[in-house]
Design a protein around this motif. Structure first.
Motif, PDB file in Angstrom:
ATOM      1  N   GLU A  25     -24.425  32.905  41.335  1.00  6.14           N
ATOM      2  CA  GLU A  25     -23.797  34.229  41.297  1.00  6.14           C
ATOM      3  C   GLU A  25     -24.643  35.237  40.525  1.00  6.14           C
ATOM      4  OE1 GLU A  25     -21.193  35.244  42.852  1.00  6.14           O
ATOM      5  OE2 GLU A  25     -20.152  33.417  43.466  1.00  6.14           O
ATOM      6  N   ARG A  35     -12.021  33.242  44.361  1.00  2.00           N
ATOM      7  CA  ARG A  35     -13.096  34.025  44.953  1.00  2.00           C
ATOM      8  C   ARG A  35     -12.719  34.555  46.331  1.00  2.00           C
ATOM      9  NH1 ARG A  35     -17.492  31.974  46.276  1.00  2.00           N
ATOM     10  NH2 ARG A  35     -18.963  33.592  45.641  1.00  2.00           N
ATOM     11  N   ALA A  37     -15.183  38.249  41.087  1.00  2.00           N
ATOM     12  CA  ALA A  37     -15.412  36.833  41.400  1.00  2.00           C
ATOM     13  C   ALA A  37     -15.958  36.069  40.196  1.00  2.00           C
ATOM     14  CB  ALA A  37     -16.368  36.711  42.582  1.00  2.00           C
TER      15      ALA A  37
END
Length: 246
Positions: free
Chosen positions: A46, A179, A187
């Protein structure tokens, strides 16, 4: 079983020690599974990690484990294995807290790749954890009579396996659900929550063992430097087979 009351180690109630260690292991395993492995790797994704950086995050825990060799020096320096275990455990936990904070851009130092900071926090936490674990094993090996080691450590491992079968899967489902139902900006909070819960569980796992007594370190008849001890161990054929197996 009849205990020799002349030995302070034998006076420790084995059932009490076993319960405390099983609870400790269950809480610690649940917390550890939420702050390492898949949670850590996907958090790295991420933040933009790929290739070398992902590989680095994967190998750091095993690589810095060699720092556990310092535990012998620390134990003899401090003279209290329980204190070494607790101190290193706290350093590991508070170092881990730096990782989820990287989810907030405002908290990231300017000009520094957050992934390198993640690797740094992880290395510090795992180095401290390696020394904590060595002190923990040494302490427990004297806290529990040798004839009970088999059943004692088996119960500890059963608690570990049971939690590993449940927590990572449940955590993964909850993360995916989160998510799928929030914006991209939110998220990352799934990982913040996972790390927060995981670190809290690991801190809670310290309490059952804090109540157990320390056992005085048995001083060796002679002191040998760590490097010489490693050389002596490598000359043992059984130890070499263990290295090859690993």
């Amino acid at each position: 079983m009849e205990l020799n009351t002349s030995d302070p180690i034998e006076e420790t109630n084995l059932s009490r020690v076993t319960r405390s260690v099983v609870v400790n292991q269950a809480l610690w395993t649940a917390g550890y599974s939420l702050t390492t492995g898949g949670c850590l790797t996907y958090f790295g994704y991420e933040l933009g990690a790929s290739g070398i950086l992902i590989g680095l995050l994967l190998v750091i825990p095993e690589t810095v484990g060699v720092a556990g060799l310092l535990s012998r020096w620390m134990i003899h320096r401090v003279g209290n294995r329980k204190a070494v275990w607790l101190g290193c455990s706290l350093i590991a936990r508070f170092s881990t807290l730096g990782i989820p904070l990287l989810a907030f851009p405002s908290l990231r130092p300017a000009g520094i790749n957050p992934l390198w900071l993640m690797a740094g926090f992880l290395a510090i936490a795992q180095t401290a954890q390696a020394n904590s674990y060595m002190a923990y094993l040494s302490w427990l090996s004297d806290l529990v009579p040798e004839q009970n080691w088999g059943r004692f450590f088996a119960k500890r491992n059963i608690a570990r396996v049971c939690l590993l079968l449940v927590v990572p899967v449940a955590g993964g489902y909850l993360r995916d659900y989160w998510r799928a139902n929030v914006s991209v900006d939110l998220a990352l909070l799934a990982y913040v929550a996972a790390f927060g819960v995981g670190t809290s569980l690991q801190l809670a796992s310290l309490w059952p063992l804090i109540r157990l007594p320390n056992v005085a370190v048995r001083s060796p008849a002679f002191d040998v430097p760590n490097l010489r001890l490693i050389g002596t161990a490598r000359r043992d054929s059984s130890f070499r087979r263990l290295l090859v197996h690993s």
